[in-house]
Design an enzyme around this catalytic site. Sequence first.
Site, PDB file in Angstrom:
ATOM      1  N   GLY A  62       0.821  -1.197   0.000  1.00  0.00           N
ATOM      2  CA  GLY A  62       0.000   0.000   0.000  1.00  0.00           C
ATOM      3  C   GLY A  62       0.859   1.252   0.000  1.00  0.00           C
ATOM      4  O   GLY A  62       1.978   1.267   0.513  1.00  0.00           O
ATOM      5  N   ASP A 118      -1.054  -8.408   1.358  1.00  0.00           N
ATOM      6  CA  ASP A 118       0.168  -8.465   0.563  1.00  0.00           C
ATOM      7  C   ASP A 118       0.551  -9.909   0.259  1.00  0.00           C
ATOM      8  O   ASP A 118       0.925 -10.247  -0.866  1.00  0.00           O
ATOM      9  CB  ASP A 118       1.317  -7.768   1.298  1.00  0.00           C
ATOM     10  CG  ASP A 118       1.160  -6.257   1.324  1.00  0.00           C
ATOM     11  OD1 ASP A 118       1.910  -5.605   2.061  1.00  0.00           O
ATOM     12  OD2 ASP A 118       0.295  -5.736   0.602  1.00  0.00           O
ATOM     13  N   HIS A 226      -0.143   1.421   9.441  1.00  0.00           N
ATOM     14  CA  HIS A 226      -1.381   1.719   8.723  1.00  0.00           C
ATOM     15  C   HIS A 226      -2.364   2.494   9.600  1.00  0.00           C
ATOM     16  O   HIS A 226      -3.553   2.527   9.310  1.00  0.00           O
ATOM     17  CB  HIS A 226      -2.048   0.425   8.246  1.00  0.00           C
ATOM     18  CG  HIS A 226      -1.175  -0.383   7.351  1.00  0.00           C
ATOM     19  ND1 HIS A 226      -0.397  -1.415   7.831  1.00  0.00           N
ATOM     20  CD2 HIS A 226      -0.943  -0.310   6.027  1.00  0.00           C
ATOM     21  CE1 HIS A 226       0.275  -1.952   6.825  1.00  0.00           C
ATOM     22  NE2 HIS A 226      -0.037  -1.298   5.728  1.00  0.00           N
ATOM     23  N   ASP A 412      -7.623  -0.165   9.931  1.00  0.00           N
ATOM     24  CA  ASP A 412      -6.962   1.005   9.369  1.00  0.00           C
ATOM     25  C   ASP A 412      -7.938   2.008   8.769  1.00  0.00           C
ATOM     26  O   ASP A 412      -7.531   2.960   8.117  1.00  0.00           O
ATOM     27  CB  ASP A 412      -5.918   0.599   8.316  1.00  0.00           C
ATOM     28  CG  ASP A 412      -6.517  -0.290   7.240  1.00  0.00           C
ATOM     29  OD1 ASP A 412      -7.754  -0.374   7.160  1.00  0.00           O
ATOM     30  OD2 ASP A 412      -5.744  -0.887   6.467  1.00  0.00           O
ATOM     31  N   ASP A 414     -10.347   1.922   6.377  1.00  0.00           N
ATOM     32  CA  ASP A 414     -10.686   2.057   4.949  1.00  0.00           C
ATOM     33  C   ASP A 414     -11.601   0.955   4.434  1.00  0.00           C
ATOM     34  O   ASP A 414     -11.791   0.828   3.222  1.00  0.00           O
ATOM     35  CB  ASP A 414      -9.414   2.107   4.101  1.00  0.00           C
ATOM     36  CG  ASP A 414      -8.679   0.769   4.077  1.00  0.00           C
ATOM     37  OD1 ASP A 414      -8.990  -0.095   4.928  1.00  0.00           O
ATOM     38  OD2 ASP A 414      -7.803   0.595   3.222  1.00  0.00           O
ATOM     39  N   THR A 507     -13.883 -12.558  11.211  1.00  0.00           N
ATOM     40  CA  THR A 507     -13.703 -12.181   9.809  1.00  0.00           C
ATOM     41  C   THR A 507     -15.037 -12.300   9.095  1.00  0.00           C
ATOM     42  O   THR A 507     -16.060 -12.657   9.692  1.00  0.00           O
ATOM     43  CB  THR A 507     -12.690 -13.100   9.109  1.00  0.00           C
ATOM     44  OG1 THR A 507     -13.282 -14.411   8.955  1.00  0.00           O
ATOM     45  CG2 THR A 507     -11.391 -13.213   9.896  1.00  0.00           C
ATOM     46  N   GLY A 572     -15.625  -6.282   8.110  1.00  0.00           N
ATOM     47  CA  GLY A 572     -15.731  -7.191   6.973  1.00  0.00           C
ATOM     48  C   GLY A 572     -16.922  -8.120   7.083  1.00  0.00           C
ATOM     49  O   GLY A 572     -17.617  -8.395   6.096  1.00  0.00           O
TER      50      GLY A 572
END
Length: 596
Positions: A62, A118, A226, A412, A414, A507, A572
Amino acid sequence: MSYKAKKLINDPNAVVTEFIEGLVETYPGLQYLDGFPQIKVVLRADVSGETYDKVAVISGGGSGHEPAHAGFVGEGMLTAAICGDVFTSPPVDSILAGIRAVTGPMGCLLIVKNYTGDRLNFGLAAEQAKSEGYKIEMVIVGDDCALPPPRGIAGRRGLAGTIFVHKVAGSAAASGLSLAEVAAEAKHASEWVGTMGVALSVCTLPGEIPSDRLGPQAMELGLGIHGEPGAAISEVPPVDIVVSHVLKQILSTETQYVPINRGSRVVLMINGLGATPLMELMIAAGKAVPQLQLEHGLAVDRVYTGSFMTSLDMAGFSISVMKVDPAMLMRLDAPTKAPSWPVGAEGDRPPAKIPVSVPASRSKIIAEVDAFNNLKELNEQGSTLECAIEAAANEIINLKEKLNDWDSKVGDGDCGSTMFRGATAVLEDMRKCYPLNDAAETVNEIGATIGRVMGGTSGILYVIFCKAAYASLKASPLITSMQWAKALESSIAAVSKYGGAAAGFRTMLDAFIPASAVLKERIDAGDDPVTAFLLSSEAALSGAESTKHMQAQAGRSSYVSPDMLASVPDPGAMAAAAWYRAAALAVEKKMRHSKS
């Protein structure tokens, strides 16, 4: 009243592309691939994959950490850097474009910071590149020393110590070593470095409202890069006390994060996080060196002070300590033209950008999309699918701010913005090219849309979700309710396999798993498909809400204390439940209307 942070920018969504444009104008040894907005790759202007006779070294992640990663592209360091959106893992297509642009017959080493997004994106890109004939190795760097082991499936975060790994690998590649040898040296360096950060302020994402998480007298210890909360909060002591605490944590004999003992030779990095004056960084360096020498009995061979891996406008610094031997020092001292090591650039100014190379197979995909556009009449299944997709996407669009608010407390910040990008793109692409009469192909195209625009952990997980569903559905052009149920089971299994999470990990799976169980149960019991869908969507909402009572075991929330998580559901999971519920309600409304 809350105000957006003052920034010297244009469009908040264009900050990364405009940063890259300015970077290559400043340093003529760098170029970028002409693939904006999705492809954001900075590479050496003197390297072409067709003729390059050394191992290519690629890193990225990022944006928002400048000068990392693009500022470390240059002879003797990185061959290319892949730039994601701010704090968002770069998409697979960007990584593949970078690999194809600079990788020759010697192969390519990917250096990846240890974050789930990542790992997934670079991992998928590596597998795709291998299937195209490229030789690829990957080294994952986890140098965080703030949190005690074990870290579950998440592991230690990748922080500023990654820059040392870039330098070692880049020097090894420049010397002509093989891919296996370069990868071995990079891995060796990653195992010898430890990092911990402290912050006086919270960073502000472009176009967003500043967080007031920290008061005027508080500092965070052991934070990531982050904007996620640190491991602990304290009042701000004198800097020598801060330095002492950080060094003791990195060099702890109890946790043994790094194999550094009295008598070892080390190098030190004092890294500014974006808004820390050089004066304060130099003060920290001046306090760290004698502590390392006198209190810990270490020989400090090199000191690197400056901003190497930042967190936008965060005030604070991180300290990295790496064990070295003569061979490692030789790598660190080797010449480099990477502008932020720092070294000045030389040579004539080449064109600022070069085109993205597109695999030949892409022409077939484009032809298929053109064929999809020719579909005029929707059958009943296609019409229902269109209704469900539109409702699900609009629900995510409406939830953007709420999802960001939840995520700012446990991650973070977003999640809503990332999901918003995916939802708006899905609506746009559905109107242009989704073959709605073919449910399996439509699910596959949704995955392609998400993979193109979302990025980050959620993006790659949703791509995996869609690809697994497509593999389950593609055998039949007309899909039954039982086949949809089996497709959902397949998607859950794939996300769990590659993401490492399971039920209770906090999650998106905590919404999908109960939904899947109820859907199958009600279909087996003979309920009509719409009723089964509605009941399963209620289970998804209940599952998402239950994440308030779970301790995160995956993703960035796993670095946040349980007290902070207790009042906030997993963003999420809430996003997954919301679009699933909206789709169910839309289908139920459509079926009721058609019967009347």
